[in-house]
Scaffold this motif. Sequence first.
Motif, PDB file in Angstrom:
ATOM      1  N   PHE A  67       0.745  -0.786   0.438  1.00 61.82           N
ATOM      2  CA  PHE A  67      -0.135  -0.042   0.082  1.00 61.82           C
ATOM      3  C   PHE A  67       0.907   1.264   0.042  1.00 61.82           C
ATOM      4  N   ILE A  68       1.752   1.249   0.768  1.00 66.69           N
ATOM      5  CA  ILE A  68       2.698   2.643   1.149  1.00 66.69           C
ATOM      6  C   ILE A  68       3.508   2.676  -0.104  1.00 66.69           C
ATOM      7  N   PRO A  69       4.019   2.178  -0.832  1.00 69.57           N
ATOM      8  CA  PRO A  69       5.098   2.097  -1.587  1.00 69.57           C
ATOM      9  C   PRO A  69       4.301   2.189  -2.838  1.00 69.57           C
ATOM     10  N   VAL A  70       3.047   1.588  -3.426  1.00 72.62           N
ATOM     11  CA  VAL A  70       2.055   2.452  -4.423  1.00 72.62           C
ATOM     12  C   VAL A  70       1.047   3.715  -4.187  1.00 72.62           C
ATOM     13  N   ALA A  71       1.088   4.069  -3.487  1.00 73.64           N
ATOM     14  CA  ALA A  71       0.649   4.670  -2.836  1.00 73.64           C
ATOM     15  C   ALA A  71       1.325   6.731  -3.197  1.00 73.64           C
ATOM     16  N   ILE A  72       2.403   5.942  -2.511  1.00 76.20           N
ATOM     17  CA  ILE A  72       4.184   7.234  -2.807  1.00 76.20           C
ATOM     18  C   ILE A  72       4.351   7.395  -4.183  1.00 76.20           C
ATOM     19  N   ALA A  73       4.255   6.703  -5.244  1.00 73.44           N
ATOM     20  CA  ALA A  73       4.730   6.790  -6.716  1.00 73.44           C
ATOM     21  C   ALA A  73       2.919   6.993  -6.896  1.00 73.44           C
ATOM     22  N   ALA A  74       2.060   6.945  -6.623  1.00 70.28           N
ATOM     23  CA  ALA A  74       0.725   7.665  -7.216  1.00 70.28           C
ATOM     24  C   ALA A  74       0.336   9.118  -6.549  1.00 70.28           C
ATOM     25  N   ALA A  75       1.543   9.540  -5.518  1.00 68.55           N
ATOM     26  CA  ALA A  75       1.576  10.965  -5.436  1.00 68.55           C
ATOM     27  C   ALA A  75       2.951  11.253  -6.273  1.00 68.55           C
ATOM     28  N   LEU A  76       4.084  10.443  -6.816  1.00 69.20           N
ATOM     29  CA  LEU A  76       4.766  11.435  -7.321  1.00 69.20           C
ATOM     30  C   LEU A  76       4.856  11.270  -9.006  1.00 69.20           C
ATOM     31  N   ALA A  77       3.575  10.464  -9.093  1.00 68.12           N
ATOM     32  CA  ALA A  77       3.681  10.545 -10.735  1.00 68.12           C
ATOM     33  C   ALA A  77       2.108  11.806 -10.648  1.00 68.12           C
ATOM     34  N   ALA A  78       1.473  11.901  -9.754  1.00 66.90           N
ATOM     35  CA  ALA A  78       0.303  12.857 -10.158  1.00 66.90           C
ATOM     36  C   ALA A  78       1.165  13.925 -10.120  1.00 66.90           C
ATOM     37  N   LEU A  79       2.228  14.379  -9.495  1.00 71.43           N
ATOM     38  CA  LEU A  79       2.608  15.656  -9.139  1.00 71.43           C
ATOM     39  C   LEU A  79       3.883  15.634 -10.384  1.00 71.43           C
ATOM     40  N   PHE A  80       4.262  14.687 -10.917  1.00 72.14           N
ATOM     41  CA  PHE A  80       5.023  15.285 -12.398  1.00 72.14           C
ATOM     42  C   PHE A  80       3.726  15.492 -12.960  1.00 72.14           C
TER      43      PHE A  80
END
Length: 176
Positions: free
Chosen positions: A55-68
């Motif tokens: 959950f945590i790595p996927v949430a972090i990846a989702a947030a970073l992808a959204a920011l990008f």
Amino acid sequence: MYAGHIGFGLGAYSFRKTVPLWLLLIAAQIPDWSDAGYCLADMNHGPYGLYTHGFIPVAIAAALAALFTYVLLQDAKGALLVALVVASHWGLDYFTGIKPTWPGGPIVGMNLYARPAVDVILESATILVGWLLYRRTLPQSVRNNRWTYAILFTLCALQVLAGAAFALNLGGHPKC
């Protein structure tokens, strides 16, 4: 779910055509590509996918992808869509594999990789629905083009090959 994630990304494009298709396809695969990086670096020593599929790595990846995406496109709705595509990875993988929730948390999933025929059917259905949604975005003149259908058949063929590879493994999901 490998080719099924691509199908999901194709389908997501139909909801926001201002987001480039290439970005949605990458977003759909981020946890798997991260996992491949860990494997190549011989760094994934915990339960399979702990550092990429929990959950945590996927949430972090989702947030970073959204920011990008937001920085790239200045499109908040597009950034949200990209985040949802990344986050969908965990939910889709619940059906096909067994994935960690968080460090020390339970490993969950239906592990359809151990039942390759069922996995191929589920993933092919995901590919088909995503392709149908994507196909609606195309100009009428190319919707029935052989290359449009080639996308569908290629993704399904890749899924059948992956299913055959899993069947030969018999141990479920391949490890590094």
